[in-house]
Design a protein around this motif. Structure first.
Motif, short mmCIF file in Angstrom:
data_model
loop_
_atom_site.label_atom_id
_atom_site.label_comp_id
_atom_site.label_asym_id
_atom_site.label_seq_id
_atom_site.Cartn_x
_atom_site.Cartn_y
_atom_site.Cartn_z
N LYS A 23 -2.32 -7.09 -5.14
CA LYS A 23 -2.49 -8.25 -6.04
C LYS A 23 -3.88 -8.26 -6.65
CE LYS A 23 -1.30 -13.09 -6.26
NZ LYS A 23 -0.72 -14.22 -5.52
N ARG A 24 -4.90 -8.01 -5.83
CA ARG A 24 -6.29 -8.05 -6.28
C ARG A 24 -6.57 -6.97 -7.33
NH1 ARG A 24 -8.58 -6.68 -1.77
NH2 ARG A 24 -9.35 -4.66 -2.37
N LEU A 25 -5.99 -5.77 -7.12
CA LEU A 25 -6.30 -4.64 -7.99
C LEU A 25 -5.22 -4.35 -9.04
CD1 LEU A 25 -7.67 -2.27 -5.20
CD2 LEU A 25 -9.00 -3.63 -6.84
N GLY A 26 -4.12 -5.08 -8.99
CA GLY A 26 -3.06 -4.88 -9.97
C GLY A 26 -2.33 -3.56 -9.78
N ILE A 27 -2.06 -3.18 -8.54
CA ILE A 27 -1.40 -1.90 -8.25
C ILE A 27 0.02 -2.17 -7.77
CG2 ILE A 27 -1.43 0.19 -6.84
CD1 ILE A 27 -4.48 -0.21 -6.58
N GLU A 28 0.99 -1.53 -8.42
CA GLU A 28 2.38 -1.65 -8.01
C GLU A 28 2.56 -1.07 -6.61
OE1 GLU A 28 6.79 -0.21 -9.51
OE2 GLU A 28 5.07 0.10 -10.82
N THR A 29 3.30 -1.80 -5.78
CA THR A 29 3.53 -1.41 -4.40
C THR A 29 5.02 -1.47 -4.11
OG1 THR A 29 1.36 -2.22 -3.72
CG2 THR A 29 3.01 -1.98 -1.98
N VAL A 30 5.52 -0.44 -3.41
CA VAL A 30 6.95 -0.36 -3.11
C VAL A 30 7.14 -0.23 -1.60
CG1 VAL A 30 9.11 0.88 -3.55
CG2 VAL A 30 7.32 0.84 -5.32
N LEU A 31 7.90 -1.18 -1.04
CA LEU A 31 8.30 -1.10 0.36
C LEU A 31 9.61 -0.32 0.41
CD1 LEU A 31 7.94 -4.90 1.15
CD2 LEU A 31 6.51 -3.11 2.12
N VAL A 32 9.71 0.67 1.28
CA VAL A 32 10.94 1.43 1.43
C VAL A 32 11.38 1.31 2.88
CG1 VAL A 32 12.08 3.67 1.17
CG2 VAL A 32 10.20 3.05 -0.37
#
Length: 152
Positions: A23-32
């Motif tokens: 959220k802070r850095l604007g990076i897409e994150t994917v939980l698998v």
């Protein structure tokens, strides 16, 4: 750059640290995971992929979709051994980065310990995930994300 989390075995504290960084850095994150997971509310950058159950199905999804320059958080050493040669950065939940120089030895130790367990030798498990491990992961994540963002 994306952050991928091998979410079936990653401690909740580690996921929470990644969610805040995302959220802070604007990076897409994917939980698998092979179970249904809810992304954290209020963070549209975090999504979840639900894969079929079975051995290594989540690992195979990550291998198929992560690309060079992405970051994967996993404690699965065989998965790390597949990713590192593809120039995908891999951190374990204790903040250790798997590299081309270290992954072969870590895989050998893992296989040796697995063979000991299969023969009935009690080897114990990893130490508990505590505040020190949480801090080590948070620090390593910050350093790694800074390095990856600066190298782009």
């Amino acid at each position: 750059m994306k952050i991928w989390i091998d979410a079936d075995a990653t401690p909740r504290d580690v996921k929470d640290i990644v969610f805040r960084a995302s959220k802070r850095l604007g990076i897409e994150t994917v939980l698998v995971a092979n179970q249904h997971l809810q992304p954290p509310p209020g963070n549209p950058l975090v999504t979840a992929v639900w894969v079929d159950g079975g051995p290594d199905v989540a690992d195979q999804h990550i291998i198929a979709h992560a690309v060079a320059g992405d970051l994967v958080v996993t404690q699965d050493i065989p998965l790390a051994a597949e990713l590192v040669p593809k120039k995908i950065v891999v951190l374990d939940p204790r903040g250790d980065e798997h590299t081309v120089d270290s992954i072969g030895e870590r895989l050998s130790v893992r296989d040796f310990m697995d063979n000991l367990r299969m023969t009935g030798t009690v080897t114990g498990g990893p130490p508990p995930f505590d505040a020190r491990a949480k801090h080590a992961f948070a620090s390593a994540l910050d350093r790694t994300l800074t390095r990856l963002r600066n190298s782009r």
